[in-house]
Design a protein around this motif. Structure first.
Motif, short mmCIF file in Angstrom:
data_model
loop_
_atom_site.label_atom_id
_atom_site.label_comp_id
_atom_site.label_asym_id
_atom_site.label_seq_id
_atom_site.Cartn_x
_atom_site.Cartn_y
_atom_site.Cartn_z
N GLY A 60 -28.33 -46.08 13.73
CA GLY A 60 -29.32 -45.52 12.81
C GLY A 60 -28.92 -44.18 12.24
O GLY A 60 -29.44 -43.77 11.20
N GLY A 61 -28.00 -43.49 12.89
CA GLY A 61 -27.54 -42.21 12.38
C GLY A 61 -28.38 -41.02 12.80
O GLY A 61 -28.04 -39.89 12.49
N GLU A 62 -29.50 -41.22 13.52
CA GLU A 62 -30.35 -40.11 13.94
C GLU A 62 -29.70 -39.40 15.13
O GLU A 62 -29.23 -40.04 16.08
CB GLU A 62 -31.74 -40.62 14.33
CG GLU A 62 -32.55 -41.17 13.15
CD GLU A 62 -32.81 -40.10 12.11
OE1 GLU A 62 -33.00 -38.93 12.49
OE2 GLU A 62 -32.81 -40.43 10.91
N MET A 63 -29.70 -38.08 15.07
CA MET A 63 -29.08 -37.30 16.15
C MET A 63 -29.98 -37.25 17.37
O MET A 63 -31.21 -37.28 17.26
CB MET A 63 -28.79 -35.88 15.67
CG MET A 63 -27.51 -35.72 14.91
SD MET A 63 -27.11 -33.96 14.69
CE MET A 63 -26.87 -33.45 16.39
N GLU A 64 -29.36 -37.13 18.52
CA GLU A 64 -30.06 -36.88 19.77
C GLU A 64 -29.42 -35.68 20.45
O GLU A 64 -28.30 -35.27 20.11
CB GLU A 64 -30.01 -38.11 20.68
CG GLU A 64 -30.84 -39.27 20.18
CD GLU A 64 -30.94 -40.39 21.19
OE1 GLU A 64 -30.33 -40.26 22.29
OE2 GLU A 64 -31.62 -41.39 20.90
N PHE A 65 -30.14 -35.13 21.41
CA PHE A 65 -29.65 -33.94 22.10
C PHE A 65 -28.31 -34.20 22.78
O PHE A 65 -27.46 -33.31 22.86
CB PHE A 65 -30.70 -33.50 23.13
CG PHE A 65 -30.40 -32.17 23.76
CD1 PHE A 65 -30.56 -31.00 23.03
CD2 PHE A 65 -29.95 -32.08 25.07
CE1 PHE A 65 -30.28 -29.77 23.60
CE2 PHE A 65 -29.69 -30.86 25.65
CZ PHE A 65 -29.85 -29.69 24.91
N SER A 66 -28.09 -35.42 23.22
CA SER A 66 -26.84 -35.76 23.91
C SER A 66 -25.64 -35.74 22.97
O SER A 66 -24.49 -35.72 23.43
CB SER A 66 -26.96 -37.14 24.55
OG SER A 66 -27.28 -38.12 23.57
N ASP A 67 -25.87 -35.74 21.64
CA ASP A 67 -24.76 -35.67 20.69
C ASP A 67 -24.14 -34.29 20.62
O ASP A 67 -23.02 -34.13 20.15
CB ASP A 67 -25.23 -36.09 19.29
CG ASP A 67 -25.61 -37.56 19.22
OD1 ASP A 67 -24.95 -38.36 19.90
OD2 ASP A 67 -26.56 -37.90 18.51
N LEU A 68 -24.89 -33.26 21.03
CA LEU A 68 -24.36 -31.90 20.99
C LEU A 68 -23.30 -31.72 22.07
O LEU A 68 -23.43 -32.26 23.17
CB LEU A 68 -25.48 -30.88 21.21
CG LEU A 68 -26.58 -30.85 20.15
CD1 LEU A 68 -27.68 -29.87 20.58
CD2 LEU A 68 -26.03 -30.45 18.79
#
Length: 677
Positions: free
Chosen positions: A369-377
Motif C-alpha cells: 500500500g505504500g503507507e509508512m509505519e514506525f518500523s520503517d524508520l
C-alpha cells in the motif's frame, strides 16, 4: 429527558449559579436579560419552566409576572426575590406563580422544587387504598398523557434539530432552516442574503464585492430574480440594517424614508427585513413576506426569528472558519508534501500520522500500500523519536549515515515534541534532510579554497625566492671574471648573506605555520627574550638610529612555553614596528603582568611603533595570510605570529589607534602560561 429552564434576570451570575447548581445532565438553562427577550420562548412553549429574578416590593414585579403568564398559562413559574413583602408575595401566588424563593440560590431547595413541579403521579399515590381497578387505570393513563404544549415543543425541537446534520455546509444549512421556519411559522416567502466569506490565500473579495450581499438561499422567490438581485451595505436594506441593527418593517418610518429600501422590498415581495448578526457584525439580511394565509408576522414571531438567525449566523461563521482551517490544512499538507526534506509526524502510540513524499523516498515501505509505519524508520532514528515522545524534550540534531546500500549518504536529523497535551507530547515531528550534496559542495569548496591558497602561496614564494636569487645569479655570472676583485668578493658575501637570511625567514615561517602544538616547554624570563627578538628584527630592517624603549612594569616576568617559537613571534611583530618608520624607527615595548581586566593575572606585551598607524583595512586584514602593504615579503609575518600565540593559548590583537597616534600590537598570554616572580 432533558428539561429546558428559562431564567429571566438582569444579572447573568444568577443564571450561571443555577446552571452550576443543577448540572448539565438533567436541565438546560437559557438566560435572557428581560421579559421582552424571553417572550418568544414562552409563546412557543420552548421552556418547561420559567425562573424569574424580580423584587416583590411593588406592583412592577407583579405586572411582569402577569404579562409573562398571559403568553403561556401552563408554564410553571418560580420567582427568586431578595426582599419580599407578604402582600406582594400573596399577589404573586394569586397570579399563578408556583413557588416564591428567597435569594441567594440554594441548590438543594431549587432541585427539590423542580422535582415536585415535574413529578409524574404514580399509581399507588394517585388512588385510595381500596379504589376500584378502573380508577387506577384511569389515573395511570392521565399521568402518561403529555400536555399539548409539551408535545408541540418536542415536535418542534425534533424537526428543527435536522439542520444540525448540515453544520459544515452553509447552503444546505440555510435551506433546511427556511424549510423548518415555514413549517413552524408558515412563512410564505423568504430570502437570505450573505456577505462573501473571508477569502483564503489571495482569494479575498475585492473591497467593492465585500460590501455586497448575495442571495444564498430562498423559498417562494424565483431563482432568476435572485441571480439579478444583490443588496449593498452602502444603501437600501443592507445599509439601514447595518446602521439600525434591528428588525425593519416595510411600512416603518425608516423604511419609507429610503427609496432604495422601498424598491428592494417591492422587488423581493417582502414585508419585513431581519438582520443576521453574529453578535459582532452584520453578516447577512433575511427578507420575509408574511404567512401563507396572508397575515403579517407578529412581533413575538419576529423576535424568535431574530434570535434563531443570530445562532444561525454563529453557525455560518463557524462554517467559514472551518473552511479557512481546511484550506490552511490543505496548504500545509501541500507544503510538507513538496518539501525537499523528509517530514514525519509520529503519534504517541507510534503510528505514523503524516509522511511526505521525501520520507517515503528516504525510508521506503515494506507494504504494497505504500503507507509508512514506525518500523520503517532506521533503528537509530526510531530510538530518538521514541525518546522525544517519552521525555517531551527535543533531541540535539545529529547526523545519520546509513550503512550498506547507500554508502556516502549523509542525513541531518532532528526530532522535536509536537502538539503538547497535559504536559506530554501527543506526537513528535521528525525532519530528515539529505546533506550528501551540501557536504560534497563543502568539500569541493574547501579543496578549491586550499588550491587557491596553495596557488597564492606558490606565487608569493616564487616571487620572494626569485628576489633573493637575483643578486646571487648576477654575482654567479661575474664570478669567474671578477673573483680576484676584493670589492666584488665583499659584494658577493653580502648578497649571499642577504639571500640566506631571506630564505631562512621563509623556512621558519613555513615551519611554524605547520606546527599545531608546543614542541618544547621552558621556563624563561621575558625581558631577555624581547631584547633578543629586537636584535633579530634589526637584521631584517637595518637602521642605525633604531631605538627600543622597554618597560617591564616594575617587576620581571617569566613565561613557560616554546622559547624559540615565542622569540620568532616577537621578532615578526618588531619587524613590522621597525618597517612603520624605516628612516628613524622607535619601538616601545611595555609589559603588564597583571592584565587590564580582560585576562586577570596574565601577561600582556604591547608593541608600539612611531609610524602613521594602521589603516581601517590593515586592522582587519593585518593577520590574514599574504596581506602586505609593501612590495616585498610574503605577508605571512603576523599570520605566523598569531599561529604561535594561539598555540600557546594566547591572543594577538591590533589595537584601534586614536587619531594621530601610531600603531599598537598587543600579545596576551593566559594565566596558566605565565608565572610572575
Amino acid at each position: 429527558m432533558m428539561k429546558t429552564l428559562l431564567v429571566i434576570s438582569p444579572h447573568p451570575e444568577i443564571a450561571e449559579t443555577i446552571r452550576v447548581a443543577l448540572g448539565s445532565t438533567e436541565y438546560r438553562v437559557i438566560h435572557r436579560v428581560n421579559s421582552e427577550d424571553a417572550e418568544p420562548f414562552i409563546v412557543h412553549s420552548l421552556a418547561q419552566a420559567c425562573i424569574v429574578d424580580v423584587e416583590l416590593t411593588g406592583v412592577q414585579g407583579i405586572w411582569m409576572i402577569e404579562r409573562l403568564r398571559k403568553h403561556n398559562a401552563k408554564c410553571p413559574f418560580i420567582v427568586y426575590t431578595g426582599e419580599k413583602q407578604s402582600e406582594w408575595e400573596e399577589e404573586a401566588y394569586l397570579r399563578g406563580v408556583n413557588h416564591v424563593l428567597t435569594k441567594p440560590v440554594r441548590p438543594r431547595v431549587l432541585e427539590t422544587v423542580l422535582h415536585r413541579i415535574f413529578a409524574v403521579p404514580s399509581v399507588a399515590s394517585s388512588s385510595p387504598p381500596f379504589a376500584p381497578r378502573t380508577e387506577a387505570v384511569s389515573d395511570l393513563s392521565s399521568a402518561a398523557t403529555v400536555s399539548p404544549g409539551t408535545a408541540q415543543t418536542i415536535s418542534v425541537l425534533k424537526n428543527f434539530s435536522s439542520i444540525l446534520s448540515h453544520s459544515l455546509d452553509s447552503d444546505a444549512l440555510l435551506r433546511q432552516f427556511l424549510i423548518q421556519l415555514r413549517e413552524i411559522v408558515s412563512i410564505n416567502r423568504a430570502v437570505i442574503f450573505l456577505r462573501p466569506a473571508e477569502g483564503v490565500f489571495g482569494n479575498a473579495a475585492s473591497p467593492e464585492e465585500s460590501r455586497r450581499l448575495r442571495a444564498a438561499c430562498s423559498i417562494g422567490v424565483p431563482q432568476g430574480l435572485l441571480d439579478q438581485c444583490a443588496l449593498s451595505l452602502e444603501s437600501g436594506l443592507g445599509a439601514q440594517l447595518q446602521r439600525l441593527g434591528r428588525i425593519l418593517r416595510r411600512n416603518s418610518d425608516e423604511a419609507r424614508s429610503s427609496a432604495d429600501t422601498q424598491r428592494e422590498f417591492e422587488l423581493l415581495g417582502g414585508q419585513v427585513a431581519v438582520p443576521i448578526m453574529d453578535r459582532e457584525s452584520l453578516i447577512g439580511v433575511a427578507v420575509f413576506d408574511g404567512r401563507i394565509t396572508g397575515e403579517a408576522l407578529v412581533n413575538a414571531e419576529l423576535e424568535l426569528i431574530y434570535h434563531l438567525l443570530e445562532h444561525l449566523a454563529l453557525a455560518i461563521r463557524n462554517i467559514w472558519l472551518h473552511g479557512q482551517l481546511a484550506a490552511n490544512n490543505d496548504m500545509m499538507t501541500g507544503v510538507l508534501r513538496e518539501l525537499s526534506s523528509a517530514c514525519v509526524v509520529v503519534g504517541n502510540d507510534l503510528k505514523i500520522l503524516h509522511a511526505n513524499k521525501m520520507s517515503r523516498k528516504y525510508f521506503g515501505s515494506s507494504r504494497s500500500g505504500g503507507e509508512m509505519e514506525f518500523s520503517d524508520l532506521p533503528e537509530v532514528i526510531a530510538a530518538k523519536v521514541y525518546q522525544v515522545l517519552r521525555t517531551g524534550a527535543a533531541v540535539t540534531p545529529f547526523r545519520y549515515e546509513p550503512e550498506g546500500a547507500n554508502p556516502g549518504v549523509i542525513y541531518g536529523v532532528s526530532a522535536i515534541p509536537f502538539q503538547q497535551q497535559n504536559g506530554r507530547p501527543a506526537s513528535a515531528l521528525l525532519t530528515v534532510e539529505d546533506l550528501t550534496q551540501s557536504e560534497q559542495m563543502k568539500r569541493l569548496e574547501l579543496e578549491a579554497t586550499n588550491l587557491r591558497l596553495i596557488k597564492s602561496m606558490a606565487d608569493r614564494l616564487a616571487h620572494e625566492v626569485g628576489n633573493a636569487m637575483v643578486p646571487l645569479s648576477t654575482h654567479q655570472q661575474l664570478l669567474a671574471e671578477k673573483y680576484r676583485d676584493a670589492e666584488f668578493r665583499a659584494s658577493l658575501d653580502a648578497a649571499l648573506a642577504d639571500g640566506v637570511k631571506r630564505v631562512t625567514r621563509l623556512i621558519n615561517q613555513m615551519r611554524f605555520l605547520a606546527r599545531d602544538s608546543i614542541t618544547t616547554q621552558e621556563h624563561f624570563a621575558v625581558s631577555p627574550l624581547i631584547e633578543e627578538a629586537f636584535q633579530e628584527a634589526r637584521k631584517y630592517q637595518p637602521a642605525k638610529a633604531a631605538q627600543l624603549k622597554y618597560d617591564n612594569g616594575g617587576a620581571p616576568a617569566f613565561v613557560t612555553g616554546d622559547r624559540a617559537a615565542l622569540k620568532y613571534a616577537l621578532t615578526e611583530v618588531l619587524i613590522n614596528a621597525l618597517q612603520a618608520n624605516p628612516t628613524e624607527p622607535k619601538v616601545g615595548v611595555r609589559l603588564d603582568a597583571e592584565g587590564n581586566g580582560s585576562s586577570p593575572g596574565g601577561l600582556q606585551i604591547e608593541v608600539q611603533d612611531n609610524g602613521g598607524g594602521f589603516t581601517a583595512e590593515a586592522m582587519q586584514k593585518a593577520s590574514a595570510p599574504f596581506f602586505t602593504t609593501r612590495n616585498v615579503g610574503l605577508g605571512l609575518g603576523l599570520t605566523v605570529c598569531r599561529k604561535i600565540i594561539e598555540t600557546h593559548h594566547g591572543k594577538l590583537e591590533i589595537v584601534a589607534p586614536k587619531t594621530g597616534h601610531s600603531g599598537i600590537v598587543r600579545i596576551s598570554l593566559p594565566l596558566d602560561s605565565v608565572q610572575k616572580n
